[in-house]
Design a protein around this motif. Structure first.
Motif, PDB file in Angstrom:
ATOM      1  N   GLY A   1       0.779  -1.231   0.000  1.00 47.09           N
ATOM      2  CA  GLY A   1       0.000   0.000   0.000  1.00 47.09           C
ATOM      3  C   GLY A   1       0.809   1.279   0.000  1.00 47.09           C
ATOM      4  O   GLY A   1       0.251   2.366   0.077  1.00 47.09           O
ATOM      5  N   LYS A   2       2.127   1.149  -0.076  1.00 39.11           N
ATOM      6  CA  LYS A   2       2.967   2.356  -0.093  1.00 39.11           C
ATOM      7  C   LYS A   2       2.946   3.010  -1.473  1.00 39.11           C
ATOM      8  O   LYS A   2       2.581   2.381  -2.461  1.00 39.11           O
ATOM      9  CB  LYS A   2       4.414   2.007   0.276  1.00 39.11           C
ATOM     10  CG  LYS A   2       4.594   1.547   1.722  1.00 39.11           C
ATOM     11  CD  LYS A   2       6.067   1.351   2.038  1.00 39.11           C
ATOM     12  CE  LYS A   2       6.278   0.961   3.503  1.00 39.11           C
ATOM     13  NZ  LYS A   2       5.872  -0.403   3.790  1.00 39.11           N
ATOM     14  N   ARG A   3       3.343   4.265  -1.515  1.00 35.71           N
ATOM     15  CA  ARG A   3       3.473   4.997  -2.773  1.00 35.71           C
ATOM     16  C   ARG A   3       4.896   5.548  -2.879  1.00 35.71           C
ATOM     17  O   ARG A   3       5.507   5.895  -1.863  1.00 35.71           O
ATOM     18  CB  ARG A   3       2.478   6.171  -2.842  1.00 35.71           C
ATOM     19  CG  ARG A   3       1.020   5.760  -2.833  1.00 35.71           C
ATOM     20  CD  ARG A   3       0.621   5.055  -4.116  1.00 35.71           C
ATOM     21  NE  ARG A   3      -0.813   4.828  -4.205  1.00 35.71           N
ATOM     22  CZ  ARG A   3      -1.441   3.786  -3.674  1.00 35.71           C
ATOM     23  NH1 ARG A   3      -0.751   2.898  -2.990  1.00 35.71           N
ATOM     24  NH2 ARG A   3      -2.746   3.649  -3.825  1.00 35.71           N
ATOM     25  N   ILE A   4       5.398   5.615  -4.099  1.00 34.73           N
ATOM     26  CA  ILE A   4       6.756   6.105  -4.322  1.00 34.73           C
ATOM     27  C   ILE A   4       6.698   7.323  -5.237  1.00 34.73           C
ATOM     28  O   ILE A   4       6.068   7.285  -6.292  1.00 34.73           O
ATOM     29  CB  ILE A   4       7.642   4.999  -4.947  1.00 34.73           C
ATOM     30  CG1 ILE A   4       7.743   3.813  -3.990  1.00 34.73           C
ATOM     31  CG2 ILE A   4       9.046   5.543  -5.260  1.00 34.73           C
ATOM     32  CD1 ILE A   4       8.087   2.508  -4.634  1.00 34.73           C
ATOM     33  N   ALA A   5       7.339   8.399  -4.799  1.00 30.93           N
ATOM     34  CA  ALA A   5       7.448   9.616  -5.615  1.00 30.93           C
ATOM     35  C   ALA A   5       8.884   9.724  -6.096  1.00 30.93           C
ATOM     36  O   ALA A   5       9.816   9.691  -5.288  1.00 30.93           O
ATOM     37  CB  ALA A   5       7.086  10.842  -4.793  1.00 30.93           C
ATOM     38  N   ARG A   6       9.062   9.820  -7.401  1.00 34.58           N
ATOM     39  CA  ARG A   6      10.408   9.972  -7.972  1.00 34.58           C
ATOM     40  C   ARG A   6      10.526  11.344  -8.622  1.00 34.58           C
ATOM     41  O   ARG A   6       9.719  11.697  -9.479  1.00 34.58           O
ATOM     42  CB  ARG A   6      10.690   8.878  -8.988  1.00 34.58           C
ATOM     43  CG  ARG A   6      12.072   9.022  -9.623  1.00 34.58           C
ATOM     44  CD  ARG A   6      12.521   7.786 -10.378  1.00 34.58           C
ATOM     45  NE  ARG A   6      13.858   7.972 -10.903  1.00 34.58           N
ATOM     46  CZ  ARG A   6      14.989   7.851 -10.223  1.00 34.58           C
ATOM     47  NH1 ARG A   6      14.927   7.523  -8.948  1.00 34.58           N
ATOM     48  NH2 ARG A   6      16.158   8.033 -10.769  1.00 34.58           N
ATOM     49  N   LEU A   7      11.510  12.115  -8.197  1.00 42.72           N
ATOM     50  CA  LEU A   7      11.765  13.423  -8.796  1.00 42.72           C
ATOM     51  C   LEU A   7      12.521  13.218 -10.107  1.00 42.72           C
ATOM     52  O   LEU A   7      13.659  12.780 -10.118  1.00 42.72           O
ATOM     53  CB  LEU A   7      12.577  14.306  -7.835  1.00 42.72           C
ATOM     54  CG  LEU A   7      12.854  15.738  -8.288  1.00 42.72           C
ATOM     55  CD1 LEU A   7      11.563  16.513  -8.510  1.00 42.72           C
ATOM     56  CD2 LEU A   7      13.741  16.469  -7.281  1.00 42.72           C
TER      57      LEU A   7
ATOM     58  N   GLU B   1      14.126   9.505  -4.770  1.00 44.01           N
ATOM     59  CA  GLU B   1      12.820   8.922  -4.495  1.00 44.01           C
ATOM     60  C   GLU B   1      12.436   9.117  -3.040  1.00 44.01           C
ATOM     61  O   GLU B   1      13.306   9.240  -2.173  1.00 44.01           O
ATOM     62  CB  GLU B   1      12.825   7.424  -4.825  1.00 44.01           C
ATOM     63  CG  GLU B   1      12.878   7.120  -6.308  1.00 44.01           C
ATOM     64  CD  GLU B   1      12.660   5.635  -6.610  1.00 44.01           C
ATOM     65  OE1 GLU B   1      12.715   4.827  -5.651  1.00 44.01           O
ATOM     66  OE2 GLU B   1      12.430   5.298  -7.782  1.00 44.01           O
ATOM     67  N   ALA B   2      11.141   9.156  -2.793  1.00 45.61           N
ATOM     68  CA  ALA B   2      10.608   9.222  -1.427  1.00 45.61           C
ATOM     69  C   ALA B   2       9.465   8.233  -1.317  1.00 45.61           C
ATOM     70  O   ALA B   2       8.652   8.108  -2.236  1.00 45.61           O
ATOM     71  CB  ALA B   2      10.121  10.628  -1.106  1.00 45.61           C
TER      72      ALA B   2
END
Length: 286
Positions: free
Chosen positions: A258-264, A274-275
């Motif tokens: 259920g996690k989400r990953i944000a990549r700049l 990434e966060a």
């Protein structure tokens, strides 16, 4: 005055229903009044950059990825597949922007241009309750407009500029930026016209950000599936026009459990990275 000084003669002539020659004279006069067209030194730009503020996302890891939060006077693009929580991030930003600056907010009101009928006040109430702020007061500060087509979407930015003259608007959300353009300009024959209109829309948004020291958060869709023409399935819609005009580009995707990953993906001053964060009933969290 600055907006008139940097307008094109053709656009000004159409807007004011005057001749192009007259429009050129007006623009020249505005340039003199606004003292535009010269160069300035780096230290004066640095001084002006001190007015830039940061908006928290609600996640410390996400904020660190963005150098302390979303930067004002910029366009931040969130793109990803269906279910990657682009709209949820926008809801959280809308609530956070109403918070005082000491809590990572902008102490302002918010404009949201909704192109896909996804705005849910119930979600704003949940997030407000978790942050301990009055949900009704938060909802009163969020001004939502449903855009029914691309021309209406463009017009709403003009309406937003009018609203910003009477209210403190420091965040504008466009969810989604490209859906109407994608639906209306079909086929390769319409591509050039679509890109031209989209380019003007993006610059209108950037102009709003600059004039109001505001954050512009836009969501974008990705190409449906990989094939011989599209290649990478994570390629955002809008091509180079959106890519070059957006100040920061973030790719959102689903992670495990259920996690989400944000990549700049792109930034003028921050490294790629990434966060990891999660979307809960209370909102965006680490």
């Amino acid at each position: 005055m600055m907006a008139i000084a940097v307008a094109s003669p053709k656009d000004l002539a159409e807007t004011c229903e005057i001749g192009e020659k007259k429009a050129m004279d007006i623009i020249e006069g505005a340039k003199l009044c606004a003292d535009i067209g010269g160069f300035e030194t780096g230290d004066s730009i640095l001084e002006r950059r001190k007015a830039v503020t940061k908006l928290t996302t609600g996640s410390k890891a996400f904020d660190e990825l963005m150098g302390g939060g979303l930067e004002s006077q910029s366009i931040v693009e969130f793109f990803g597949e269906f279910g990657s929580c682009k709209t949820q991030v926008c809801f959280q930003l809308a609530v956070n922007a109403t918070l005082p600056e000491e809590r990572g907010g902008l102490d302002s009101e918010v404009i949201m241009i909704d192109t896909e009928n996804t705005f849910r006040p119930e979600r704003i109430i949940q997030m407000s309750n978790y942050l301990g702020v009055d949900p009704e007061d938060t909802l009163r500060k969020i001004h939502v407009a449903r855009a029914f087509n691309s021309q209406h979407q463009i017009l709403l930015v003009d309406k937003a500029i009018e609203l910003a003259q009477t209210k403190k608007i420091r965040l504008m959300i466009v969810d989604s930026l490209t859906s109407h353009f994608r639906a209306e300009y079909l086929g390769r024959g319409a591509l050039a016209e679509r890109q031209q209109v989209l380019n003007r829309h993006m610059h209108d948004l950037l102009n709003f950000a600059t004039l109001n020291n505001a954050v512009i958060a836009v969501t974008n869709q990705v190409a449906a599936k990989p094939d011989a023409f599209f290649g990478d399935p994570t390629r955002p819609i809008g091509g180079h026009i959106v890519g070059h005009t957006a100040t920061f580009r973030l790719y959102l995707r689903k992670g495990k459990a259920g996690k989400r990953i944000a990549r700049l993906i792109d930034s003028p001053n921050l490294p790629e990275g990434e966060a990891v964060f999660s979307v809960t009933e209370d909102g965006i969290k680490d």
